[in-house]
Scaffold this motif. Sequence first.
Motif, PDB file in Angstrom:
ATOM      1  N   UNK A 120       0.835  -1.200   0.000  1.00 25.81           N
ATOM      2  CA  UNK A 120       0.000   0.000   0.000  1.00 25.81           C
ATOM      3  C   UNK A 120       0.872   1.252   0.000  1.00 25.81           C
ATOM      4  N   UNK A 121       1.921   1.249   0.823  1.00 27.95           N
ATOM      5  CA  UNK A 121       2.837   2.393   0.869  1.00 27.95           C
ATOM      6  C   UNK A 121       3.493   2.611  -0.490  1.00 27.95           C
ATOM      7  N   UNK A 122       3.834   1.517  -1.164  1.00 22.34           N
ATOM      8  CA  UNK A 122       4.467   1.630  -2.476  1.00 22.34           C
ATOM      9  C   UNK A 122       3.489   2.182  -3.512  1.00 22.34           C
ATOM     10  N   UNK A 123       2.218   1.791  -3.404  1.00 26.73           N
ATOM     11  CA  UNK A 123       1.198   2.311  -4.319  1.00 26.73           C
ATOM     12  C   UNK A 123       1.034   3.818  -4.137  1.00 26.73           C
ATOM     13  N   UNK A 124       1.007   4.268  -2.882  1.00 31.91           N
ATOM     14  CA  UNK A 124       0.901   5.707  -2.602  1.00 31.91           C
ATOM     15  C   UNK A 124       2.131   6.428  -3.136  1.00 31.91           C
ATOM     16  N   UNK A 125       3.304   5.828  -2.945  1.00 29.44           N
ATOM     17  CA  UNK A 125       4.552   6.426  -3.442  1.00 29.44           C
ATOM     18  C   UNK A 125       4.501   6.616  -4.957  1.00 29.44           C
ATOM     19  N   UNK A 126       4.032   5.608  -5.663  1.00 29.17           N
ATOM     20  CA  UNK A 126       3.963   5.691  -7.119  1.00 29.17           C
ATOM     21  C   UNK A 126       2.935   6.729  -7.570  1.00 29.17           C
ATOM     22  N   UNK A 127       1.902   6.927  -6.773  1.00 27.98           N
ATOM     23  CA  UNK A 127       0.845   7.870  -7.147  1.00 27.98           C
ATOM     24  C   UNK A 127       1.198   9.323  -6.851  1.00 27.98           C
ATOM     25  N   UNK A 128       2.347   9.560  -6.247  1.00 28.73           N
ATOM     26  CA  UNK A 128       2.822  10.939  -6.095  1.00 28.73           C
ATOM     27  C   UNK A 128       2.969  11.580  -7.475  1.00 28.73           C
ATOM     28  N   UNK A 167      -1.997  12.184  -3.148  1.00 30.62           N
ATOM     29  CA  UNK A 167      -1.623  10.893  -3.736  1.00 30.62           C
ATOM     30  C   UNK A 167      -2.636   9.823  -3.338  1.00 30.62           C
ATOM     31  N   UNK A 168      -3.054   9.846  -2.078  1.00 26.93           N
ATOM     32  CA  UNK A 168      -4.063   8.893  -1.597  1.00 26.93           C
ATOM     33  C   UNK A 168      -5.399   9.141  -2.291  1.00 26.93           C
ATOM     34  N   UNK A 169      -5.766  10.421  -2.451  1.00 26.29           N
ATOM     35  CA  UNK A 169      -7.043  10.769  -3.085  1.00 26.29           C
ATOM     36  C   UNK A 169      -7.093  10.300  -4.537  1.00 26.29           C
ATOM     37  N   UNK A 170      -6.002  10.521  -5.278  1.00 26.77           N
ATOM     38  CA  UNK A 170      -5.957  10.096  -6.686  1.00 26.77           C
ATOM     39  C   UNK A 170      -5.988   8.576  -6.779  1.00 26.77           C
ATOM     40  N   UNK A 171      -5.286   7.901  -5.874  1.00 25.28           N
ATOM     41  CA  UNK A 171      -5.290   6.438  -5.845  1.00 25.28           C
ATOM     42  C   UNK A 171      -6.701   5.913  -5.581  1.00 25.28           C
ATOM     43  N   UNK A 172      -7.406   6.527  -4.642  1.00 28.68           N
ATOM     44  CA  UNK A 172      -8.783   6.121  -4.339  1.00 28.68           C
ATOM     45  C   UNK A 172      -9.686   6.281  -5.558  1.00 28.68           C
ATOM     46  N   UNK A 173      -9.549   7.411  -6.255  1.00 26.50           N
ATOM     47  CA  UNK A 173     -10.377   7.663  -7.439  1.00 26.50           C
ATOM     48  C   UNK A 173     -10.135   6.614  -8.517  1.00 26.50           C
ATOM     49  N   UNK A 174      -8.877   6.259  -8.731  1.00 25.67           N
ATOM     50  CA  UNK A 174      -8.550   5.261  -9.751  1.00 25.67           C
ATOM     51  C   UNK A 174      -9.069   3.878  -9.360  1.00 25.67           C
ATOM     52  N   UNK A 175      -9.012   3.561  -8.068  1.00 26.64           N
ATOM     53  CA  UNK A 175      -9.517   2.266  -7.604  1.00 26.64           C
ATOM     54  C   UNK A 175     -11.038   2.185  -7.759  1.00 26.64           C
ATOM     55  N   UNK A 176     -11.725   3.299  -7.509  1.00 27.14           N
ATOM     56  CA  UNK A 176     -13.181   3.332  -7.690  1.00 27.14           C
ATOM     57  C   UNK A 176     -13.542   3.120  -9.155  1.00 27.14           C
ATOM     58  N   UNK A 177     -12.786   3.779 -10.042  1.00 27.99           N
ATOM     59  CA  UNK A 177     -13.033   3.635 -11.476  1.00 27.99           C
ATOM     60  C   UNK A 177     -12.755   2.205 -11.930  1.00 27.99           C
ATOM     61  N   UNK A 178     -11.706   1.617 -11.378  1.00 27.13           N
ATOM     62  CA  UNK A 178     -11.366   0.236 -11.715  1.00 27.13           C
ATOM     63  C   UNK A 178     -12.457  -0.723 -11.235  1.00 27.13           C
ATOM     64  N   UNK A 179     -12.974  -0.461 -10.026  1.00 29.29           N
ATOM     65  CA  UNK A 179     -14.032  -1.311  -9.464  1.00 29.29           C
ATOM     66  C   UNK A 179     -15.293  -1.253 -10.321  1.00 29.29           C
ATOM     67  N   UNK A 180     -15.606  -0.071 -10.851  1.00 27.88           N
ATOM     68  CA  UNK A 180     -16.782   0.082 -11.711  1.00 27.88           C
ATOM     69  C   UNK A 180     -16.642  -0.748 -12.981  1.00 27.88           C
ATOM     70  N   UNK A 181     -15.431  -0.741 -13.547  1.00 27.47           N
ATOM     71  CA  UNK A 181     -15.204  -1.445 -14.812  1.00 27.47           C
ATOM     72  C   UNK A 181     -15.287  -2.956 -14.652  1.00 27.47           C
TER      73      UNK A 181
END
Length: 240
Positions: A21-29, A223-237
């Motif tokens: 999870x920390x690495x995902x947040x790091x990449x989303x910076x 970074x957390x907010x953008x990650x959350x948005x992308x995960x929501x979009x992925x979940x919808x798909x």
Amino acid sequence: MKTINKKNNQITFTLEADESLANAIRRYVDQIPILAVDEVEISKNDSPLYDETVAHRIGMIPLKMDKTIDEKSVEQLTLVAKKDGVIYSEELKGRVSPVYDKIPITVLKKGQELEILATAKVGKGSTHSKFSPGLMFYRNSVKVKIDKDCPKEVVNVCPQKILVLDNGKVAVIDEEKCDMCEACVDFCKKVGKDSIELIPSKELIITVESFGQISEDEIFKRAIAVLKDDLKEFAKKISK
């Protein structure tokens, strides 16, 4: 969550979280929208640097971002210089301004001129580093276990200076500074002892450093907010 240090556009804190999870947040910076110069029109350039070099230097200058800046924002800055000496980032004029005033751009001599129109747009660090807001890195927090027979000389080996003598025995201070270099462990093994054990914990020590466009706190939150948005979009798909 505990703040260890906060100064000079940098914050270090502890957080109990999974490394993935920390690495995902790091990449989303580098997915945070950031304003930077994207196009440079040079009318005059008598400096010793090529137009491309001057344009690249201007593009890498971090710009201040306020709440009015969004993903569709376009800002223009001008630079008109005729003085003898170093031309700094403070010469860029517009509604937005550079984070740092004393970034050298080029040098002019007497009689030389530099005229530039720069257009700043919003982009992401994943496409170019000029859009990157900063850095995030992390490591495991460590528990340092020391036996009673630990050789006293080991206190001089630790590069982080976290080992001290307390009533004639080796003790540890500022355990958060341990970076698991294992210099102390290697020293003990050389003298035939296994007196020190470094035990990684579930807690992470996270450092976020800002380049100045937005604060280090905002980098982590966005970074957390953008990650959350992308995960929501992925979940919808995948639910379709």
